[in-house]
Design a protein around this motif. Sequence first.
Motif, PDB file in Angstrom:
ATOM      1  N   PHE A 175       3.828 -51.257  17.936  1.00  0.00           N
ATOM      2  CA  PHE A 175       3.856 -50.261  16.875  1.00  0.00           C
ATOM      3  C   PHE A 175       5.045 -49.305  16.922  1.00  0.00           C
ATOM      4  CE2 PHE A 175      -0.731 -51.054  17.861  1.00  0.00           C
ATOM      5  CZ  PHE A 175      -0.984 -51.847  16.760  1.00  0.00           C
ATOM      6  N   SER A 176       5.892 -49.414  17.940  1.00  0.00           N
ATOM      7  CA  SER A 176       7.001 -48.477  18.028  1.00  0.00           C
ATOM      8  C   SER A 176       8.005 -48.713  16.897  1.00  0.00           C
ATOM      9  CB  SER A 176       7.720 -48.616  19.373  1.00  0.00           C
ATOM     10  OG  SER A 176       8.895 -47.824  19.384  1.00  0.00           O
ATOM     11  N   PRO A 177       8.428 -47.641  16.200  1.00  0.00           N
ATOM     12  CA  PRO A 177       9.436 -47.782  15.140  1.00  0.00           C
ATOM     13  C   PRO A 177      10.862 -47.700  15.670  1.00  0.00           C
ATOM     14  CG  PRO A 177       8.654 -45.524  15.183  1.00  0.00           C
ATOM     15  CD  PRO A 177       7.920 -46.253  16.288  1.00  0.00           C
ATOM     16  N   LEU A 178      11.013 -47.653  16.994  1.00  0.00           N
ATOM     17  CA  LEU A 178      12.325 -47.391  17.591  1.00  0.00           C
ATOM     18  C   LEU A 178      13.241 -48.605  17.604  1.00  0.00           C
ATOM     19  CD1 LEU A 178      11.118 -45.322  20.696  1.00  0.00           C
ATOM     20  CD2 LEU A 178      12.020 -44.449  18.524  1.00  0.00           C
ATOM     21  N   GLY A 179      12.688 -49.801  17.500  1.00  0.00           N
ATOM     22  CA  GLY A 179      13.503 -51.005  17.667  1.00  0.00           C
ATOM     23  C   GLY A 179      13.356 -51.542  19.078  1.00  0.00           C
ATOM     24  N   PRO A 180      13.791 -52.785  19.327  1.00  0.00           N
ATOM     25  CA  PRO A 180      13.531 -53.425  20.625  1.00  0.00           C
ATOM     26  C   PRO A 180      14.154 -52.734  21.826  1.00  0.00           C
ATOM     27  CG  PRO A 180      15.008 -54.758  19.275  1.00  0.00           C
ATOM     28  CD  PRO A 180      14.481 -53.682  18.396  1.00  0.00           C
ATOM     29  N   LEU A 181      15.425 -52.365  21.747  1.00  0.00           N
ATOM     30  CA  LEU A 181      16.069 -51.775  22.920  1.00  0.00           C
ATOM     31  C   LEU A 181      15.477 -50.413  23.304  1.00  0.00           C
ATOM     32  CD1 LEU A 181      19.852 -52.714  22.516  1.00  0.00           C
ATOM     33  CD2 LEU A 181      18.067 -53.879  23.821  1.00  0.00           C
ATOM     34  N   PRO A 182      15.342 -49.460  22.370  1.00  0.00           N
ATOM     35  CA  PRO A 182      14.711 -48.192  22.739  1.00  0.00           C
ATOM     36  C   PRO A 182      13.260 -48.358  23.190  1.00  0.00           C
ATOM     37  CG  PRO A 182      15.926 -47.954  20.690  1.00  0.00           C
ATOM     38  CD  PRO A 182      15.876 -49.421  20.996  1.00  0.00           C
ATOM     39  N   SER A 183      12.538 -49.316  22.579  1.00  0.00           N
ATOM     40  CA  SER A 183      11.143 -49.528  22.960  1.00  0.00           C
ATOM     41  C   SER A 183      11.034 -50.006  24.400  1.00  0.00           C
ATOM     42  CB  SER A 183      10.488 -50.549  22.021  1.00  0.00           C
ATOM     43  OG  SER A 183      10.421 -50.052  20.699  1.00  0.00           O
ATOM     44  N   TYR A 184      11.883 -50.944  24.786  1.00  0.00           N
ATOM     45  CA  TYR A 184      11.819 -51.441  26.160  1.00  0.00           C
ATOM     46  C   TYR A 184      12.387 -50.431  27.154  1.00  0.00           C
ATOM     47  CZ  TYR A 184       9.771 -55.951  25.313  1.00  0.00           C
ATOM     48  OH  TYR A 184       8.873 -56.939  25.002  1.00  0.00           O
ATOM     49  N   PHE A 185      13.314 -49.606  26.707  1.00  0.00           N
ATOM     50  CA  PHE A 185      13.762 -48.501  27.560  1.00  0.00           C
ATOM     51  C   PHE A 185      12.600 -47.553  27.816  1.00  0.00           C
ATOM     52  CE2 PHE A 185      15.461 -44.183  28.104  1.00  0.00           C
ATOM     53  CZ  PHE A 185      16.259 -44.384  29.231  1.00  0.00           C
ATOM     54  N   LEU A 186      11.791 -47.294  26.799  1.00  0.00           N
ATOM     55  CA  LEU A 186      10.612 -46.434  26.955  1.00  0.00           C
ATOM     56  C   LEU A 186       9.609 -47.075  27.917  1.00  0.00           C
ATOM     57  CD1 LEU A 186       8.995 -43.940  26.171  1.00  0.00           C
ATOM     58  CD2 LEU A 186       8.207 -45.163  24.126  1.00  0.00           C
ATOM     59  N   ILE A 187       9.431 -48.394  27.831  1.00  0.00           N
ATOM     60  CA  ILE A 187       8.525 -49.092  28.750  1.00  0.00           C
ATOM     61  C   ILE A 187       9.021 -48.960  30.192  1.00  0.00           C
ATOM     62  CG2 ILE A 187       7.736 -51.388  29.468  1.00  0.00           C
ATOM     63  CD1 ILE A 187       7.498 -52.083  26.499  1.00  0.00           C
ATOM     64  N   ILE A 188      10.331 -49.046  30.392  1.00  0.00           N
ATOM     65  CA  ILE A 188      10.900 -48.874  31.736  1.00  0.00           C
ATOM     66  C   ILE A 188      10.580 -47.476  32.261  1.00  0.00           C
ATOM     67  CG2 ILE A 188      13.060 -48.680  33.036  1.00  0.00           C
ATOM     68  CD1 ILE A 188      14.199 -50.869  31.145  1.00  0.00           C
TER      69      ILE A 188
ATOM     70  N   LEU B  43      26.116 -62.148  23.546  1.00  0.00           N
ATOM     71  CA  LEU B  43      26.233 -60.765  24.017  1.00  0.00           C
ATOM     72  C   LEU B  43      24.984 -59.970  23.681  1.00  0.00           C
ATOM     73  CD1 LEU B  43      27.883 -58.509  25.289  1.00  0.00           C
ATOM     74  CD2 LEU B  43      28.927 -58.079  23.045  1.00  0.00           C
ATOM     75  N   TRP B  44      24.547 -60.040  22.423  1.00  0.00           N
ATOM     76  CA  TRP B  44      23.343 -59.323  22.022  1.00  0.00           C
ATOM     77  C   TRP B  44      22.133 -59.831  22.803  1.00  0.00           C
ATOM     78  CZ3 TRP B  44      20.642 -55.498  20.435  1.00  0.00           C
ATOM     79  CH2 TRP B  44      19.342 -55.676  19.946  1.00  0.00           C
ATOM     80  N   GLY B  45      22.045 -61.143  22.971  1.00  0.00           N
ATOM     81  CA  GLY B  45      20.931 -61.729  23.708  1.00  0.00           C
ATOM     82  C   GLY B  45      20.884 -61.272  25.148  1.00  0.00           C
ATOM     83  N   ALA B  46      22.044 -61.175  25.789  1.00  0.00           N
ATOM     84  CA  ALA B  46      22.088 -60.746  27.185  1.00  0.00           C
ATOM     85  C   ALA B  46      21.599 -59.310  27.341  1.00  0.00           C
ATOM     86  CB  ALA B  46      23.509 -60.890  27.735  1.00  0.00           C
ATOM     87  N   VAL B  47      22.053 -58.443  26.436  1.00  0.00           N
ATOM     88  CA  VAL B  47      21.627 -57.034  26.499  1.00  0.00           C
ATOM     89  C   VAL B  47      20.133 -56.913  26.231  1.00  0.00           C
ATOM     90  CG1 VAL B  47      21.896 -54.755  25.450  1.00  0.00           C
ATOM     91  CG2 VAL B  47      23.909 -56.182  25.860  1.00  0.00           C
ATOM     92  N   LEU B  48      19.669 -57.574  25.163  1.00  0.00           N
ATOM     93  CA  LEU B  48      18.255 -57.502  24.803  1.00  0.00           C
ATOM     94  C   LEU B  48      17.364 -58.018  25.931  1.00  0.00           C
ATOM     95  CD1 LEU B  48      15.914 -57.095  22.806  1.00  0.00           C
ATOM     96  CD2 LEU B  48      16.400 -59.401  21.934  1.00  0.00           C
ATOM     97  N   GLN B  49      17.674 -59.198  26.453  1.00  0.00           N
ATOM     98  CA  GLN B  49      16.805 -59.793  27.457  1.00  0.00           C
ATOM     99  C   GLN B  49      16.875 -59.066  28.800  1.00  0.00           C
ATOM    100  OE1 GLN B  49      14.511 -61.660  26.536  1.00  0.00           O
ATOM    101  NE2 GLN B  49      15.346 -62.070  24.490  1.00  0.00           N
ATOM    102  N   LEU B  50      17.963 -58.383  29.065  1.00  0.00           N
ATOM    103  CA  LEU B  50      18.015 -57.560  30.275  1.00  0.00           C
ATOM    104  C   LEU B  50      17.002 -56.419  30.170  1.00  0.00           C
ATOM    105  CD1 LEU B  50      19.317 -56.976  32.997  1.00  0.00           C
ATOM    106  CD2 LEU B  50      21.053 -55.619  31.807  1.00  0.00           C
ATOM    107  N   PHE B  51      16.921 -55.791  29.004  1.00  0.00           N
ATOM    108  CA  PHE B  51      15.939 -54.721  28.795  1.00  0.00           C
ATOM    109  C   PHE B  51      14.517 -55.279  28.818  1.00  0.00           C
ATOM    110  CE2 PHE B  51      19.486 -52.115  27.625  1.00  0.00           C
ATOM    111  CZ  PHE B  51      19.050 -50.800  27.731  1.00  0.00           C
TER     112      PHE B  51
END
Length: 253
Positions: free
Chosen positions: A23-36, A93-101
């Motif tokens: 349900f997060s409206p932040l997008g994938p990268l901010p959402s997974y940063f929040l999970i971290i 490049l985008w995939g590497a950043v996304l999947q790292l998060f």
Amino acid sequence: MIRALDVARIIFFYILIGSVVLFSPLGPLPSYFLIIVLSLIFMLVSGIEIRPGNPVVGTTAATLAMIALFMIIYAAGGFYIDGLRPDFANALLWGAVLQLFVATGEELSFRNYLFADLDKTAGRKAAAVISSLGFAVMHLPSLYFLNAGPVEAGIALITIFTASIVMTVLFIKAGILAAIGFHFAWNFLQYHVFGFSHMDAALEITKTGFTLLNGGIFGPEASVPGLIVVAATLAAVWYYYSRKERKTAGPEK
């Protein structure tokens, strides 16, 4: 023995990260940063330390497994290759950043917090099973939104559960970086190199034949070859560390 307070804390954490993913409206990268961040806070409160370890074995195991799976499905006629995307560098490049998060967030939460917390109260085997069931259940929304059939969804859940056990073994034996390395390499190759999903990837492929062979839109975790390869990977990782520990212990006297 698990106390009611432990159960309540773990359920609350599970609901919390599930809500962030769904349900997060932040997008994938901010959402997974929040999970971290949330995982680190819960680890701090629970007195759980990070065991960094070594990413080499996990990354290598996932790379070999995904390459083998790609070749098996291709040889069996599960897809054909259309070619390399013109913008493949951006996809990588985008995939590497996304999947790292993604890998860092999910492994900190499910391995370095949930498993480690349960390990202290429920024991290692129960902790591995419970945390891996939670990891598999977290993929139910994806299976639903991608319209996976009941058989493919069942295979996917078993495959994901087994992969979670692989990452748990890696976490126990070699630290959180080994689990993150496996998770990252598996997702990155599957989604952003080989093009097994709806995400942008370096390769463009067209799937053919039965979804039980190629996993359909969900990806190879929902396929029979995917389940077999992940089970074989678990056996190989288990054997590797068992053999390594026997060598370290030396001959019995």
